[in-house]
Motif scaffolding. Sequence first.
Motif, short mmCIF file in Angstrom:
data_model
loop_
_atom_site.label_atom_id
_atom_site.label_comp_id
_atom_site.label_asym_id
_atom_site.label_seq_id
_atom_site.Cartn_x
_atom_site.Cartn_y
_atom_site.Cartn_z
N ALA A 70 -9.06 -11.84 4.17
CA ALA A 70 -8.68 -10.68 3.37
C ALA A 70 -7.92 -11.13 2.12
O ALA A 70 -7.50 -12.29 2.02
CB ALA A 70 -7.82 -9.74 4.21
N ASP A 72 -4.93 -10.75 1.25
CA ASP A 72 -3.58 -11.27 1.50
C ASP A 72 -3.59 -12.56 2.31
O ASP A 72 -2.54 -13.09 2.69
CB ASP A 72 -2.72 -10.21 2.21
N ASP A 95 -9.91 -2.65 4.06
CA ASP A 95 -8.67 -1.87 4.06
C ASP A 95 -7.76 -2.23 2.90
O ASP A 95 -6.95 -1.42 2.45
CB ASP A 95 -7.92 -2.06 5.37
N GLN A 96 -7.86 -3.48 2.42
CA GLN A 96 -7.00 -3.93 1.33
C GLN A 96 -7.74 -3.89 0.00
O GLN A 96 -8.96 -3.97 -0.05
CB GLN A 96 -6.54 -5.37 1.60
N LYS A 97 -6.99 -3.79 -1.06
CA LYS A 97 -7.54 -3.91 -2.40
C LYS A 97 -7.60 -5.38 -2.78
O LYS A 97 -6.67 -6.14 -2.51
CB LYS A 97 -6.69 -3.15 -3.42
#
Length: 268
Positions: A70, A72, A95-97
């Motif tokens: 992901a 992050d 779910d993350q940008k």
Amino acid sequence: MKTIAKRLITAVAVASLMVGAAHAHRAWFVPSSTVVSGDNAWVTIDGAVSNNLFFPDHRPMQIDAISITAPDGSSVKPANAMVGQYRTTFDLKLDQKGTYRIAQANSGLNASYKEGAETKRWRGTMAEYVAQGIDKKPGVQLTVSSRRVETFVTNGAPSEVKLTGKGLELSGAHPNDLYSGEEVTFKLTDNGKPAANVEITLIQGGDRYREEAGEVKLKTGADGSFKMKAANAGMYWLEAEARGTTTMEGKTLNSSSTYVAVLEVLPG
């Protein structure tokens, strides 16, 4: 009769092309979209090894060997995974940008040696190499090999793709910010160092429907950088291979690193 003759000629031509391409098994991941947006964004990804890009006709990618990173840096599990006869399919919720990295990477030691007139091949760890007496085999050649096959998907604005420092990796231009007719500069590193004078092959997908594969040959400079300019929009398969030497536990070994990326070029 003319129609039958034409069909026979076409069949023979197709068969000859298939024979010629039989050795060219190419591994790949293809996402349903490389750029999405929203708080409930999903993509579906196919992974396979095939003769033609991107038509699954040989074998699926191993689902247990797939890693998803992901934005992050955390790991994400594939959802709704299915392994078929010719391809592996799974979903990914973003779910993350930012940019996700979908990859299959492996590394290990490979050895070859002679037993009489026969060439034997071995694969394992350095400890096994010594314990099994492979290092004492006549004419033994030991190689450290690594291979990475990957693609990228971005939700919203692109984010930095951090390198692992293992094997061949791609940096420079963002892999989800490519447009037809625009020249970009990429960089290849091998174990974190610039990969100089590495030959690269770039092929647009859909070669099944072309008489010529349309391979484009590129090469990195002393700093590992190379320029790429795609004339047409579409999905592209990029492959690079670097050979050299490395040091492990005080031993100088041959090294072989292979890198594959599937990149989408959007209309310019």
